[in-house]
Design a protein around this motif. Structure first.
Motif, mmCIF file in Angstrom:
data_model
loop_
_atom_site.group_PDB
_atom_site.id
_atom_site.type_symbol
_atom_site.label_atom_id
_atom_site.label_comp_id
_atom_site.label_asym_id
_atom_site.label_seq_id
_atom_site.Cartn_x
_atom_site.Cartn_y
_atom_site.Cartn_z
ATOM 1 N N ASP A 1 -102.472 51.971 -10.302
ATOM 2 C CA ASP A 1 -103.759 51.664 -10.925
ATOM 3 C C ASP A 1 -104.492 52.956 -11.259
ATOM 4 O O ASP A 1 -105.495 53.294 -10.662
ATOM 5 C CB ASP A 1 -104.608 50.785 -10.012
ATOM 6 N N GLU B 1 -103.605 57.466 -8.640
ATOM 7 C CA GLU B 1 -103.343 56.523 -7.568
ATOM 8 C C GLU B 1 -101.883 56.587 -7.117
ATOM 9 O O GLU B 1 -100.997 56.954 -7.899
ATOM 10 C CB GLU B 1 -103.675 55.097 -8.038
ATOM 11 N N THR C 1 -101.744 42.572 -9.691
ATOM 12 C CA THR C 1 -102.493 43.623 -9.009
ATOM 13 C C THR C 1 -103.969 43.435 -9.291
ATOM 14 O O THR C 1 -104.362 43.292 -10.447
ATOM 15 C CB THR C 1 -102.049 45.019 -9.479
ATOM 16 N N SER D 1 -107.981 45.027 -8.372
ATOM 17 C CA SER D 1 -108.510 46.348 -8.052
ATOM 18 C C SER D 1 -110.026 46.333 -7.944
ATOM 19 O O SER D 1 -110.707 45.590 -8.651
ATOM 20 C CB SER D 1 -108.080 47.330 -9.156
ATOM 21 N N SER E 1 -111.256 49.454 -10.968
ATOM 22 C CA SER E 1 -111.298 49.255 -12.407
ATOM 23 C C SER E 1 -112.419 48.273 -12.734
ATOM 24 O O SER E 1 -112.965 47.614 -11.846
ATOM 25 C CB SER E 1 -109.956 48.720 -12.913
ATOM 26 N N ARG F 1 -108.518 49.584 -2.352
ATOM 27 C CA ARG F 1 -108.646 50.013 -3.747
ATOM 28 C C ARG F 1 -107.872 49.057 -4.658
ATOM 29 O O ARG F 1 -108.380 48.645 -5.699
ATOM 30 C CB ARG F 1 -108.119 51.441 -3.909
ATOM 31 N N THR F 2 -106.661 48.744 -4.248
ATOM 32 C CA THR F 2 -105.850 47.778 -4.998
ATOM 33 C C THR F 2 -105.020 46.952 -4.032
ATOM 34 O O THR F 2 -104.685 47.408 -2.921
ATOM 35 C CB THR F 2 -104.883 48.459 -5.992
#
Length: 306
Positions: free
Chosen positions: A201, A205, A220, A222, A225, A252-253
Motif C-alpha cells: 500500500d 510500505e 486490502t 487501509s 489511503s 496501517r493495512t
C-alpha cells in the motif's frame, strides 16, 4: 493496494482510472480483452449509477428523497444493498452502510479525487449512525430511515470485482483477474504459477508477493489511503459506526485472501475497526491474513502468503 507484479507469458491487460482508483483487467486469452473490457466498463457504469452517493442522479440518492417510505429499487441496487447488509451481519455491525451522513459531515462529501487537500472547517462531532438493522430490504422493496444517506463504499467495490470477474469468465471463456483498487477477484483458469500479486500500500510500505490460485480473491483495506484534512485533523474513510469517527490506526493495512472478494473485504475492513482484537478474530476464522501495524511491523497468519 495489491498490484499484479508480473504478467505471465500469453496474458494481456488493460488499465484505466475509475472511482478515484484504478481498474485493472487481465485475461489469459488476449483475443478476449476488448470484449472483456467492454463488459467490465458496462458493469462499473451500472454500479455507479445505482449506488454512488456522490452523484445526484444515482438511484441511491433518490432513495433518500423517499422520506422513510418503501421504494421499489432495481435488481442491481437490491443486490448491492443485500451485500452490504450481509457484510454488516457477518461483521457484527463493524461494516454499517448507515454511516453515509457521518462521512459527509466529516468532509468526505465528494468523490475522493475532488476533495481539497485541506477542507474548510467541518463538524468533527457527528451524530451516531442509525444502524444497519434500520434498513429494510424485502425483495426489491427498500426502506431507509428518513434523512439517512447510505454509503456502500465498504462493500460495493469488492462486490463489483467479484461480479465482473464472473461475468468475463462466463461470457469470454477465459481466465480473468479484475482489480479495483485494493480489491482483486479472479475467475476461470489461472496462468501457470498462479496470479502473481504484489501486496503493498504505497512505495514506502512493506511488500509481500503472493500467488493467487484460480478463483481466489484478495482484499486490502487501509487507514493510510483516502485521507483528508479538516480543522487541522487528518481523517480517513474507515469509520467505526459506534462512534462515527475514523477507526484508531492500530493497523496501517490489513489483507485477506478468500474465495470471494466481498468476504475478504468484509474481514479486512472490520479488522481495521476492531483494532487490537483483529488478530484473534482472523485466527478464529482460519483465513490467510497479513496485518501491518502502525509502526510498520508485519503480522501474518492462516498460511499467508496465500
Amino acid at each position: 493496494m495489491p498490484l499484479l507484479e508480473t504478467l505471465p507469458v500469453g496474458v494481456d491487460t488493460a488499465q484505466w482510472p475509475v472511482w478515484s482508483t484504478t481498474a485493472r483487467l487481465v485475461v489469459t486469452d488476449p483475443s478476449t480483452l476488448p470484449t472483456a473490457r467492454l463488459l467490465v466498463e458496462g458493469e462499473l457504469r451500472a454500479v455507479e449509477l445505482a449506488c454512488s452517493r456522490f452523484r445526484e442522479d444515482s438511484e441511491l440518492r433518490r432513495v433518500r428523497l423517499a422520506g422513510g417510505r418503501p421504494v421499489r429499487v432495481s435488481a442491481l441496487l437490491a443486490e448491492l444493498i443485500r451485500a452490504a447488509l450481509d457484510a454488516a451481519e457477518r461483521s457484527d455491525g463493524d461494516l454499517d452502510p448507515t454511516v453515509g451522513t457521518a462521512l459527509c459531515d466529516l468532509g468526505y462529501d465528494k468523490t475522493f479525487s475532488e476533495l481539497p487537500v485541506r477542507s474548510a472547517p467541518m463538524r468533527l462531532v457527528v451524530a451516531p449512525a442509525p444502524g444497519w438493522r434500520q434498513v429494510m430490504l424485502d425483495g426489491r422493496d427498500l426502506t431507509v430511515p428518513p434523512g439517512v444517506l447510505l454509503d456502500l463504499g465498504a462493500t460495493a467495490k469488492a462486490y463489483t470485482a467479484d461480479r465482473c470477474a464472473r461475468l468475463v469468465a462466463e461470457r469470454c471463456d477465459t481466465g480473468v483477474l479484475v482489480s479495483l483498487g485494493g480489491d482483486i477477484a479472479t475467475a476461470g483458469p489461472a496462468p501457470e504459477g498462479g496470479w502473481q500479486v504484489l501486496v503493498q500500500d504505497g512505495p514506502a510500505e512493506p511488500p509481500s508477493q503472493v500467488a493467487l490460485t484460480a478463483g481466489t480473491a484478495l482484499a486490502t483495506s487501509s487507514t493510510i489511503s483516502r485521507r483528508w484534512h479538516t480543522d487541522g485533523r487528518s481523517l480517513h474513510h474507515i469509520l467505526d459506526p459506534r462512534t462515527c469517527q475514523p477507526a484508531a490506526p492500530v493497523w496501517r493495512t490489513v489483507s485477506v485472501a478468500a474465495p470471494r472478494c466481498l468476504y475478504a473485504n468484509t474481514l479486512t475492513t472490520a479488522s481495521l475497526i476492531r483494532g487490537h482484537g483483529a488478530p484473534d478474530w482472523l485466527r478464529s476464522l482460519g483465513v490467510p491474513a497479513r496485518l501491518v501495524a502502525a509502526n510498520g511491523e508485519v503480522l501474518t497468519m492462516g498460511g499467508w502468503p496465500a
